[in-house]
Design a protein around this motif. Structure first.
Motif, PDB file in Angstrom:
ATOM      1  N   SER A   5       0.827  -1.212   0.000  1.00 27.23           N
ATOM      2  CA  SER A   5       0.000   0.000   0.000  1.00 27.23           C
ATOM      3  C   SER A   5       0.853   1.250   0.000  1.00 27.23           C
ATOM      4  O   SER A   5       0.627   2.183  -0.780  1.00 27.23           O
ATOM      5  CB  SER A   5      -0.935  -0.015   1.211  1.00 27.23           C
ATOM      6  N   PRO A  31      -1.843   8.714  -6.329  1.00 26.12           N
ATOM      7  CA  PRO A  31      -2.669   7.642  -6.897  1.00 26.12           C
ATOM      8  C   PRO A  31      -4.058   8.166  -7.257  1.00 26.12           C
ATOM      9  O   PRO A  31      -4.476   9.229  -6.770  1.00 26.12           O
ATOM     10  CB  PRO A  31      -2.755   6.620  -5.748  1.00 26.12           C
ATOM     11  N   SER A  72       2.549   1.827  -3.255  1.00 23.03           N
ATOM     12  CA  SER A  72       1.665   2.323  -4.323  1.00 23.03           C
ATOM     13  C   SER A  72       1.767   3.834  -4.480  1.00 23.03           C
ATOM     14  O   SER A  72       1.623   4.367  -5.585  1.00 23.03           O
ATOM     15  CB  SER A  72       0.219   1.932  -4.026  1.00 23.03           C
TER      16      SER A  72
END
Length: 413
Positions: free
Chosen positions: A302, A313, A305
């Motif tokens: 996570s 994101p 990311s």
């Protein structure tokens, strides 16, 4: 009648967790009145920042000493006095007329708060079987998250009714009452129901010298594995979500302050679910390491990311990421289930304190490191780049946690 077969243990469980709920709420409740304090006491934002962090510094610094003391003298006394100190500190905070009184009050509150988790872990270990403990430690972790939730809208509503001084004074008075109730239950009634415990407790309190014990624990790879486990998942949640999540939403996604604050709520929902659910899964599978390792892998992915998408994101993904990071924080209660499994009960206090130090050390370090990186990038005028490079820190922290959980050598019952 044994402790772990008595109905009385559930009375203990309810009142210990209720005390923890109120104490946890007072960790972050002062954040609701930041602007009020700046006006009333004529202090700067930097002073308020120091005031907000001083309790966590005290808490972190006292975890290992508190673990030693709880092992040596038992958890009941420290839980009772910790609730009393936190209550008195909160009341002093509400009555303060000068900034130095607020600092003294938060130091006193931090001193009391430092006792609660380690003492609670040992008390639950005394009253419940190992299988029950794995499930209930998740409930305990969820209770802490509920305390953080109480320190949002509910306590803000209470401040609107009583004013900030009245609200904090009433919370402190409630903790003092909790201290008295815990004294009655843990000392008076327990001696009445289980008089043989007094002799056993005295025999169990004979310990090796403190210096030798510390050297042995600090040279134990399993203790460091637990330290790294907690370091990896706690700091990201407490350090980033409670400090930089709102500015991140506002600066990168152009959200309003109210909208960005909902990111914190999403993380909190994840934490509320993560603690009991992961503990239940571990109990059903009769293994702690495997589900905990999966949690660490997902948390690491996570945070990674954010780097993969250059610090920004897609917005729908942000919701998922904050939920997962919060879930990982809730699941960190399994660290203390592993303490119970890997170490003898006479060392559970110091090892719990050692592991908890890792978690809150990362929570203290991450906001400062992240802020330093942001300052460097602000100078160049690139806010998104600042957050991109800042996210390297929680990625590294979560990788340390993954290494830690991989080091654990779980005992098969």
């Amino acid at each position: 009648m044994d402790k772990d077969n008595s109905r009385f243990r559930w009375v203990i469980f309810v009142f210990v967790l209720f005390t923890y709920l109120v104490m946890a709420s007072q960790r972050t409740a002062p954040g609701l009145i930041t602007e009020q304090l700046m006006r009333d006491f004529h202090v700067t934002a930097a002073t308020i920042g120091l005031l907000a962090s001083i309790q966590f510094f005290v808490y972190t610094g006292l975890q290992i000493p508190m673990g030693i003391l709880v092992d040596r003298y038992g958890p009941n006394f420290f839980l009772i006095t910790g609730a009393l100190f936190t209550g008195v500190g909160t009341m002093i905070y509400s009555l303060g007329e000068h900034a130095f009184v607020l600092f003294f009050a938060r130091i006193l509150t931090g001193l009391g708060d430092a006792t609660i988790w380690v003492s609670m872990v040992l008390i639950l270990g005394q009253w419940f079987t190992k299988q029950e403990f794995v499930r209930l430690i998740g409930v305990a972790g969820m209770t802490g998250s509920l305390g953080f939730l109480m320190a949002t809208v509910p306590f803000s509503f209470w401040i609107d009714i009583l004013g900030w001084r009245g609200a904090f004074f009433s919370a402190g008075a409630l903790l003092c009452v909790c201290s008295l109730i815990l004294y009655y239950l843990l000392i008076k009634k327990t001696k009445q129901f289980f008089p043989e415990d007094k002799v056993i407790e005295k025999n169990e309190r004979k310990r090796e010298k403190t210096g030798r014990l510390l050297r042995r624990i600090c040279s134990n790879p399993q203790a460091w594995a637990l330290f790294f486990c907690h370091f990896g998942v706690v700091g990201g949640y407490l350090g980033f979500i409670s400090s930089w999540a709102v500015p991140y939403g506002m600066n990168v996604y152009e959200m309003t302050r109210s909208g960005a604050s909902q990111l914190i709520m999403i993380g909190l929902i994840g934490a509320l679910i993560g603690a009991p659910l992961t503990s239940w899964i571990s109990s059903q599978l009769q293994t702690i390491k495997s589900p905990y390792r999966i949690v660490h892998i997902i948390v690491f992915m996570s945070w990674s990311s954010f780097l993969l998408f250059n610090g920004k994101p897609p917005f729908f993904m942000i919701i998922m990421l904050f939920f997962i990071i919060g879930y990982g924080f809730g699941a960190s209660a399994l660290t203390f289930a592993l303490v119970r499994q890997l170490f003898p009960s006479i060392e559970a206090g110091i090892v719990s304190g050692f592991a908890n130090t890792g978690g809150f050390l990362s929570a203290v370090l991450l906001p400062s490191i992240f802020g330093y990186v942001l300052d460097l990038q602000y100078a160049s005028g690139s806010i998104i780049d600042g957050y991109y490079y800042g996210f390297i820190t929680p990625v590294v922290f979560s990788l340390i946690g993954l290494i830690g959980v991989s080091m654990i050598k779980e005992k098969v019952e």
